[in-house]
Design an enzyme around this catalytic site. Structure first.
Site, PDB file in Angstrom:
ATOM      1  N   GLU A 136       0.892  -1.173   0.000  1.00  0.00           N
ATOM      2  CA  GLU A 136       0.000   0.000   0.000  1.00  0.00           C
ATOM      3  C   GLU A 136       0.921   1.210   0.000  1.00  0.00           C
ATOM      4  O   GLU A 136       1.443   1.591   1.042  1.00  0.00           O
ATOM      5  CB  GLU A 136      -0.838   0.045   1.272  1.00  0.00           C
ATOM      6  CG  GLU A 136      -1.810  -1.094   1.433  1.00  0.00           C
ATOM      7  CD  GLU A 136      -2.547  -1.018   2.777  1.00  0.00           C
ATOM      8  OE1 GLU A 136      -2.475   0.011   3.478  1.00  0.00           O
ATOM      9  OE2 GLU A 136      -3.179  -2.028   3.117  1.00  0.00           O
ATOM     10  N   GLU A 192      -5.283  10.161   1.492  1.00  0.00           N
ATOM     11  CA  GLU A 192      -4.871   9.672   2.814  1.00  0.00           C
ATOM     12  C   GLU A 192      -5.126  10.754   3.867  1.00  0.00           C
ATOM     13  O   GLU A 192      -5.705  11.798   3.584  1.00  0.00           O
ATOM     14  CB  GLU A 192      -3.406   9.235   2.791  1.00  0.00           C
ATOM     15  CG  GLU A 192      -3.228   7.705   2.759  1.00  0.00           C
ATOM     16  CD  GLU A 192      -3.798   6.986   3.978  1.00  0.00           C
ATOM     17  OE1 GLU A 192      -3.962   7.632   5.038  1.00  0.00           O
ATOM     18  OE2 GLU A 192      -4.098   5.788   3.871  1.00  0.00           O
ATOM     19  N   GLU A 199      -2.949   7.508  -1.550  1.00  0.00           N
ATOM     20  CA  GLU A 199      -2.525   6.103  -1.567  1.00  0.00           C
ATOM     21  C   GLU A 199      -3.131   5.431  -2.797  1.00  0.00           C
ATOM     22  O   GLU A 199      -4.287   5.660  -3.132  1.00  0.00           O
ATOM     23  CB  GLU A 199      -3.016   5.383  -0.307  1.00  0.00           C
ATOM     24  CG  GLU A 199      -2.732   3.884  -0.321  1.00  0.00           C
ATOM     25  CD  GLU A 199      -3.145   3.191   0.982  1.00  0.00           C
ATOM     26  OE1 GLU A 199      -2.920   3.753   2.075  1.00  0.00           O
ATOM     27  OE2 GLU A 199      -3.712   2.086   0.904  1.00  0.00           O
ATOM     28  N   HIS A 248       2.946  -0.172   3.740  1.00  0.00           N
ATOM     29  CA  HIS A 248       2.533  -1.408   4.409  1.00  0.00           C
ATOM     30  C   HIS A 248       2.560  -2.527   3.378  1.00  0.00           C
ATOM     31  O   HIS A 248       2.068  -2.346   2.268  1.00  0.00           O
ATOM     32  CB  HIS A 248       1.118  -1.272   4.953  1.00  0.00           C
ATOM     33  CG  HIS A 248       0.941  -0.092   5.872  1.00  0.00           C
ATOM     34  ND1 HIS A 248      -0.279   0.347   6.291  1.00  0.00           N
ATOM     35  CD2 HIS A 248       1.845   0.751   6.419  1.00  0.00           C
ATOM     36  CE1 HIS A 248      -0.122   1.400   7.073  1.00  0.00           C
ATOM     37  NE2 HIS A 248       1.155   1.670   7.166  1.00  0.00           N
TER      38      HIS A 248
END
Ligand code: GLU
Ligand code: MG
Length: 447
Positions: A136, A192, A199, A248
Site C-alpha cells: 500500500e 490519505e 494512496e 505497508h
C-alpha cells in the site's frame, strides 16, 4: 513468475511489437543499491543486442555498484517486464525492460538488488513456498515553485474526501490510467490522512513482480505528477505534525493454489507456518529496519500518533502494531507488515521481509501472544511487562541492529550489505553535522 532466461518466442514478439508500434528507444532499467531507478537508453538499431543481454555499461558511476577494477557489467533483460511507456515527452515512443546485472563472465553481479531478491525467492521455493506481496504505497503531491518542489499543498482533503476539496484527484486519476496502461491492476486509489497525501493500491503479485511494480509505480507517479506541474514525493515524513507515508506490505506464502497461512482449525484460523512467519518478522524487525526504512527521515515517521508502528508486536485485531493480520481468511489470509516506507529499495525490502519470515519458519519462532490493546496508549511499564520491544529510534540505531543481524548479511550478500552500511553511515554522519531550524529555534535564545 518472471524469469530472465530469454524465451525465443518472447524475444521475437517484442521485436515485432516494437516495430509495429514504432518504438524508437528502449530503456534498459535497473536499480542501484539505494533503490534509485537507473537506465541505459538505446535506439531501435540496438534492440536485438539489448534483448540478448549484449549491452554493456560502465557501472563505476553508479552509487554503491562496483569497485573500479570490475566496472564492466552487462544488462540482461527480463523479457516479461517489457512495457511501452504510455507518455512521450519528445513524441518518440519509448519502451522499457527491467534488467538483471551480470558480470562479463555471465555470473550474477553481486551488487544487483534484483538478484538478491531472486536468491531469497529461490530459498522459499526450495521449501515449496512462493511468496505473494501486496504493497500500500502512500505519497504526497506538492506544488512546485519555479521548477523546485515545495512542501505546500492547497489541498485541504482528509481521508477518503471527495472533490472539490481533493485537488489531487485529477492527477491521481491520470496516474491510475497510466499505471493501467503499463499493465497494473489498480485496486483502489484514495486520499490519505494528511493534506496532499494519497494512496494507490495495486494487486498483489509474486515477490519479484511486486518489487518491479513498486519501482515502476514510483517512476509513473513522479512523471505524471510533474506533467501536472506537481511534485510527487515518497519521502516518508515531509511535514512536521502530519502523517507520514508508509508502504505497508501484505504478504503470504502459497503452495500451488493453497495459501499456507490459512488453517481452518488453527487458532485464529492461522496455520503454525503463519505464526512462525510472524515470529520471524518480529525477531528481525530491528535488523531489517534500515533496509525497509532507509532514510534519516524514515525514523521521523515511526513515532506515536500517526498510525505508523513504533513497537515490535503483532495483532489479529488492532491496526496499530507492526504486524497486523487482516480479517480475511481462506485464500486471502495474509499478514501485513506496517514497517516499510516507500523510500526503500523494494527489491531489498521484500528480500529481507521474506528472509525474516522464512527464518521464523525454519527456527519455529513463536511470535508470542497478539497484543490487541492499543500500544500507543500503554505506559512504558505496561509495555515492558508485555515484553514489547521498540523499533530503532533513528537510522544509526537501525544500522547497528542491521550489522548485528547475520540474516541480513546472508540475505543481501557481502557486497550489498557492506556498501549499504557504508553509504548509510555516511548519510547519518552528514546529518549529525547539520544544525537545523528546530535547534536554532529551541536553543538560540535560551542559551
Ligand atoms: N500513513 C500511515 C503510516 O505512515 C498509515 C495510514 C494507514 O493506516 O493507511 O504508516
Ligand atoms: Mg494508508
Amino acid at each position: 513468475m518472471t524469469d530472465s532466461t530469454p524465451v525465443p518466442d518472447q524475444r521475437q514478439r517484442i521485436l515485432e511489437m516494437a516495430d509495429r508500434l514504432g518504438v524508437k528507444f528502449m530503456r534498459l532499467q535497473f536499480t542501484d543499491i539505494l533503490g534509485a531507478i537507473k537506465n541505459v537508453e538505446i535506439p531501435d538499431k540496438r534492440f536485438e543486442a539489448a534483448l540478448d543481454g549484449r549491452i554493456m555499461f560502465d557501472g563505476s558511476s553508479i552509487e554503491g555498484f562496483v569497485r573500479i577494477e570490475e566496472s564492466d557489467t552487462y544488462l540482461r533483460p527480463d523479457l516479461s517486464t517489457f512495457r511501452i511507456i504510455p507518455w512521450a515527452r519528445t513524441g518518440e515512443k519509448v519502451a522499457r525492460v527491467i534488467c538483471d546485472i551480470h558480470n562479463p563472465d555471465g555470473t550474477p553481479f553481486p551488487g544487483c538488488p534484483r538478484q538478491a531478491l531472486k536468491r531469497v525467492v529461490a530459498k522459499a521455493a526450495e521449501r515449496g513456498y512462493r511468496m505473494t506481496a501486496g504493497p500500500e504505497v502512500e505519497f504526497f503531491l506538492f506544488h512546485t515553485r519555479e521548477g523546485e518542489p515545495v512542501t505546500s499543498t492547497h489541498d485541504a482533503g482528509g481521508y477518503f474526501d471527495l472533490t472539490p476539496i481533493d485537488q489531487g484527484e485529477d492527477v491521481r486519476r491520470h496516474i491510475v490510467l497510466a499505471l493501467e496502461q503499463m499493465g497494473f491492476e489498480v485496486e483502489s486509489a484514495h486520499h490519505e490522512v494528511a493534506a496532499g497525501q494519497h494512496e494507490i493500491d495495486f494487486r498483489y503479485d509474486d515477490a519479484l513482480a511486486t518489487a518491479d511494480n513498486v519501482s515502476t509505480f514510483r517512476f509513473v507517479v513522479k512523471n505524471i505528477a510533474s506533467q501536472h506541474g506537481l511534485h510527487a514525493t515518497f519521502m516518508p515524513k515531509p511535514l512536521v505534525g502530519a502523517a507520514g507515508s508508509g508502504m505497508h506490505t501484505h504478504q503470504a506464502l502459497v503452495q500451488g493454489e493453497r495459501n499456507v497461512f490459512f488453517e481452518e482449525e488453527g487458532r485464529w484460523q492461522l496455520s503454525e507456518t503463519c505464526l512462525f512467519y510472524i515470529g520471524g518478522l518480529l525477531r528481525h524487525a530491528k535488523g531489517m529496519c534500515a533496509v525497509t526504512n532507509p532514510l534519516v527521515n524514515s525514523y521521523k515517521r515511526l513515532v506515536p500518533g500517526y498510525e505508523a508502528p513504533t513497537d515490535i508486536a503483532w495483532s489479529e485485531k488492532n491496526r496499530s502494531p507492526l504486524v497486523r493480520v487482516p480479517a480475511a481468511r481462506g485464500r486471502a489470509t495474509r499478514v501485513e507488515l506496517r514497517l516499510p516506507d516507500p523510500s526503500c529499495n523494494p527489491y531489498l525490502a521484500i528480500a529481507v521481509m521474506l528472509a525474516a519470515g522464512l527464518d521464523g519458519i525454519d527456527t519455529r519462532t513463536d511470535p508470542g501472544p497478539p497484543v490487541n490493546k492499543n500500544i500507543v496508549t500503554m505506559s512504558r511499564r505496561e509495555r515492558r511487562h508485555l515484553r514489547i520491544d521498540e523499533l530503532p529510534g533513528n537510522l544509526s540505531e537501525a544500522l547497528d541492529a542491521m550489522e548485528k543481524d547475520d540474516l541480513m548479511r546472508e540475505t543481501l550478500g557481502d557486497h550489498i550489505f557492506e556498501h549499504f552500511l557504508e553509504a548509510k553511515r555516511e548519510e547519518w554522519y552528514d546529518y549529525g553535522r547539520q544544525v537545523g531550524p528546530w535547534e536554532v529555534g529551541r536553543y538560540l535564545k535560551m542559551y
